[in-house]
Design a protein around this motif. Structure first.
Motif, PDB file in Angstrom:
ATOM      1  N   GLY A  57       0.802  -1.218   0.000  1.00 16.74           N
ATOM      2  CA  GLY A  57       0.000   0.000   0.000  1.00 16.74           C
ATOM      3  C   GLY A  57       0.834   1.267   0.000  1.00 16.74           C
ATOM      4  O   GLY A  57       0.398   2.310  -0.492  1.00 16.74           O
ATOM      5  N   ARG A  58       2.039   1.187   0.546  1.00 14.65           N
ATOM      6  CA  ARG A  58       2.941   2.344   0.510  1.00 14.65           C
ATOM      7  C   ARG A  58       3.598   2.469  -0.862  1.00 14.65           C
ATOM      8  O   ARG A  58       3.859   3.578  -1.325  1.00 14.65           O
ATOM      9  N   ILE A  59       3.867   1.351  -1.520  1.00 16.55           N
ATOM     10  CA  ILE A  59       4.463   1.387  -2.860  1.00 16.55           C
ATOM     11  C   ILE A  59       3.445   1.890  -3.874  1.00 16.55           C
ATOM     12  O   ILE A  59       3.757   2.721  -4.719  1.00 16.55           O
ATOM     13  N   ALA A  60       2.220   1.360  -3.777  1.00 10.32           N
ATOM     14  CA  ALA A  60       1.171   1.693  -4.743  1.00 10.32           C
ATOM     15  C   ALA A  60      -0.121   1.990  -3.982  1.00 10.32           C
ATOM     16  O   ALA A  60      -0.947   1.101  -3.782  1.00 10.32           O
ATOM     17  N   PRO A  61      -0.294   3.216  -3.536  1.00  3.87           N
ATOM     18  CA  PRO A  61      -1.530   3.573  -2.826  1.00  3.87           C
ATOM     19  C   PRO A  61      -2.764   3.260  -3.669  1.00  3.87           C
ATOM     20  O   PRO A  61      -2.732   3.347  -4.897  1.00  3.87           O
ATOM     21  N   LEU A  62      -3.834   2.912  -2.981  1.00  4.96           N
ATOM     22  CA  LEU A  62      -5.081   2.532  -3.641  1.00  4.96           C
ATOM     23  C   LEU A  62      -5.841   3.767  -4.112  1.00  4.96           C
ATOM     24  O   LEU A  62      -5.960   4.763  -3.398  1.00  4.96           O
ATOM     25  N   ARG A  63      -6.356   3.662  -5.311  1.00  2.00           N
ATOM     26  CA  ARG A  63      -7.240   4.690  -5.877  1.00  2.00           C
ATOM     27  C   ARG A  63      -8.453   3.971  -6.455  1.00  2.00           C
ATOM     28  O   ARG A  63      -8.304   3.067  -7.272  1.00  2.00           O
ATOM     29  N   ARG A  64      -9.617   4.338  -6.012  1.00  2.00           N
ATOM     30  CA  ARG A  64     -10.842   3.671  -6.437  1.00  2.00           C
ATOM     31  C   ARG A  64     -11.508   4.438  -7.585  1.00  2.00           C
ATOM     32  O   ARG A  64     -11.620   5.659  -7.521  1.00  2.00           O
ATOM     33  N   ILE A  65     -11.942   3.681  -8.589  1.00  4.36           N
ATOM     34  CA  ILE A  65     -12.653   4.262  -9.722  1.00  4.36           C
ATOM     35  C   ILE A  65     -13.957   3.494  -9.887  1.00  4.36           C
ATOM     36  O   ILE A  65     -13.953   2.274 -10.070  1.00  4.36           O
ATOM     37  N   ASP A  66     -15.072   4.210  -9.814  1.00  3.57           N
ATOM     38  CA  ASP A  66     -16.378   3.615 -10.058  1.00  3.57           C
ATOM     39  C   ASP A  66     -16.578   3.584 -11.571  1.00  3.57           C
ATOM     40  O   ASP A  66     -16.648   4.642 -12.212  1.00  3.57           O
ATOM     41  N   ILE A  67     -16.667   2.375 -12.149  1.00  2.00           N
ATOM     42  CA  ILE A  67     -16.749   2.270 -13.608  1.00  2.00           C
ATOM     43  C   ILE A  67     -18.077   2.763 -14.165  1.00  2.00           C
ATOM     44  O   ILE A  67     -18.199   2.943 -15.376  1.00  2.00           O
ATOM     45  N   SER A  68     -19.062   2.976 -13.302  1.00  3.05           N
ATOM     46  CA  SER A  68     -20.337   3.506 -13.783  1.00  3.05           C
ATOM     47  C   SER A  68     -20.304   5.034 -13.908  1.00  3.05           C
ATOM     48  O   SER A  68     -21.244   5.633 -14.418  1.00  3.05           O
ATOM     49  N   GLY A  69     -19.201   5.640 -13.468  1.00  2.00           N
ATOM     50  CA  GLY A  69     -19.043   7.089 -13.566  1.00  2.00           C
ATOM     51  C   GLY A  69     -18.111   7.453 -14.704  1.00  2.00           C
ATOM     52  O   GLY A  69     -17.677   6.603 -15.483  1.00  2.00           O
ATOM     53  N   PRO A  70     -17.776   8.729 -14.810  1.00  2.00           N
ATOM     54  CA  PRO A  70     -16.871   9.177 -15.875  1.00  2.00           C
ATOM     55  C   PRO A  70     -15.464   8.624 -15.669  1.00  2.00           C
ATOM     56  O   PRO A  70     -15.022   8.411 -14.542  1.00  2.00           O
ATOM     57  N   TRP A  71     -14.780   8.376 -16.772  1.00  2.00           N
ATOM     58  CA  TRP A  71     -13.412   7.870 -16.732  1.00  2.00           C
ATOM     59  C   TRP A  71     -12.455   9.040 -16.506  1.00  2.00           C
ATOM     60  O   TRP A  71     -12.546  10.058 -17.191  1.00  2.00           O
ATOM     61  N   PRO A  72     -11.530   8.914 -15.542  1.00  2.00           N
ATOM     62  CA  PRO A  72     -10.606  10.021 -15.250  1.00  2.00           C
ATOM     63  C   PRO A  72      -9.698  10.358 -16.439  1.00  2.00           C
ATOM     64  O   PRO A  72      -9.186   9.466 -17.116  1.00  2.00           O
ATOM     65  N   ASP A  73      -9.518  11.638 -16.683  1.00  2.00           N
ATOM     66  CA  ASP A  73      -8.670  12.102 -17.783  1.00  2.00           C
ATOM     67  C   ASP A  73      -7.245  11.587 -17.673  1.00  2.00           C
ATOM     68  O   ASP A  73      -6.625  11.263 -18.691  1.00  2.00           O
ATOM     69  N   ASP A  74      -6.709  11.505 -16.451  1.00  2.00           N
ATOM     70  CA  ASP A  74      -5.320  11.087 -16.297  1.00  2.00           C
ATOM     71  C   ASP A  74      -5.118   9.591 -16.545  1.00  2.00           C
ATOM     72  O   ASP A  74      -3.993   9.122 -16.579  1.00  2.00           O
ATOM     73  N   LEU A  75      -6.202   8.852 -16.768  1.00  2.00           N
ATOM     74  CA  LEU A  75      -6.099   7.421 -17.076  1.00  2.00           C
ATOM     75  C   LEU A  75      -6.522   7.125 -18.513  1.00  2.00           C
ATOM     76  O   LEU A  75      -6.921   6.011 -18.838  1.00  2.00           O
ATOM     77  N   SER A  76      -6.394   8.112 -19.388  1.00  2.00           N
ATOM     78  CA  SER A  76      -6.837   7.938 -20.773  1.00  2.00           C
ATOM     79  C   SER A  76      -6.083   6.831 -21.497  1.00  2.00           C
ATOM     80  O   SER A  76      -6.611   6.246 -22.444  1.00  2.00           O
ATOM     81  N   ASP A  77      -4.874   6.515 -21.067  1.00  2.00           N
ATOM     82  CA  ASP A  77      -4.092   5.451 -21.702  1.00  2.00           C
ATOM     83  C   ASP A  77      -4.319   4.080 -21.065  1.00  2.00           C
ATOM     84  O   ASP A  77      -3.703   3.105 -21.470  1.00  2.00           O
ATOM     85  N   VAL A  78      -5.194   4.015 -20.070  1.00  2.00           N
ATOM     86  CA  VAL A  78      -5.511   2.759 -19.393  1.00  2.00           C
ATOM     87  C   VAL A  78      -6.850   2.259 -19.922  1.00  2.00           C
ATOM     88  O   VAL A  78      -7.837   3.002 -19.923  1.00  2.00           O
ATOM     89  N   ALA A  79      -6.865   1.011 -20.369  1.00  2.00           N
ATOM     90  CA  ALA A  79      -8.087   0.438 -20.944  1.00  2.00           C
ATOM     91  C   ALA A  79      -9.185   0.320 -19.887  1.00  2.00           C
ATOM     92  O   ALA A  79      -8.913  -0.093 -18.752  1.00  2.00           O
ATOM     93  N   ARG A  80     -10.389   0.670 -20.279  1.00  2.00           N
ATOM     94  CA  ARG A  80     -11.543   0.512 -19.398  1.00  2.00           C
ATOM     95  C   ARG A  80     -11.826  -0.968 -19.203  1.00  2.00           C
ATOM     96  O   ARG A  80     -11.387  -1.801 -19.990  1.00  2.00           O
ATOM     97  N   GLU A  81     -12.600  -1.260 -18.191  1.00  2.00           N
ATOM     98  CA  GLU A  81     -12.897  -2.650 -17.846  1.00  2.00           C
ATOM     99  C   GLU A  81     -14.362  -2.739 -17.457  1.00  2.00           C
ATOM    100  O   GLU A  81     -14.915  -1.812 -16.859  1.00  2.00           O
ATOM    101  N   ARG A  82     -14.988  -3.879 -17.742  1.00  2.00           N
ATOM    102  CA  ARG A  82     -16.381  -4.102 -17.336  1.00  2.00           C
ATOM    103  C   ARG A  82     -16.470  -5.039 -16.135  1.00  2.00           C
ATOM    104  O   ARG A  82     -17.461  -5.037 -15.427  1.00  2.00           O
ATOM    105  N   LEU A  83     -15.443  -5.838 -15.911  1.00  2.00           N
ATOM    106  CA  LEU A  83     -15.414  -6.788 -14.805  1.00  2.00           C
ATOM    107  C   LEU A  83     -14.899  -6.101 -13.543  1.00  2.00           C
ATOM    108  O   LEU A  83     -13.868  -5.417 -13.577  1.00  2.00           O
ATOM    109  N   THR A  84     -15.627  -6.262 -12.443  1.00  2.00           N
ATOM    110  CA  THR A  84     -15.178  -5.694 -11.167  1.00  2.00           C
ATOM    111  C   THR A  84     -15.153  -6.776 -10.106  1.00  2.00           C
ATOM    112  O   THR A  84     -15.963  -7.712 -10.171  1.00  2.00           O
TER     113      THR A  84
END
Length: 124
Positions: A57-84
């Protein structure tokens, strides 16, 4: 022992070394989730309560993204996912590794450790 993991001595030393050697590491563990996800709830109960207190958790802090909401601009190069839940390890907005689903606490920690070893400049 819910929420507690055991790493082999090599993995524990590796994680400790990563934490010590890279205090400015800009990695994040992105958790893709959605309302009503029972596996997200299970992860929260088994891992989420301790994750911020772990070396991982110190190396890679957790960041939660609700896939039913808008996709964050800073993750535009990360593929969206439908499986949670899906866990995406990113560094500086670039995907390093991905874990689809939650395999249970005893499998989650080693799989996460494998992803952390892929961080640029940190692998073997």
């Amino acid at each position: 022992m819910a929420g507690v993991h055991r790493l082999g001595s090599f993995a524990a030393v590796l994680i400790a070394t990563l934490v010590w050697a890279a205090p400015s590491l800009s990695a994040e563990l992105i958790m893709l989730e959605q309302p009503g996800c029972v596996w997200c709830k299970r992860w929260n109960e088994e891992i989420g309560v301790v994750y911020p207190k772990t070396a991982e958790g110190r190396i890679a802090p957790l960041r939660r993204i609700d896939i039913s909401g808008p996709w964050p601009d800073d993750l535009s190069d990360v593929a969206r996912e439908r499986l949670t839940p899906t866990f995406v390890l990113v560094e500086d907005g670039v995907e390093v590794g991905r874990l689809r689903g939650y395999p249970g606490e005893h499998f989650f920690w080693p799989l996460l450790s494998d992803m952390l070893e892929k961080l640029p400049g940190k692998g073997s």
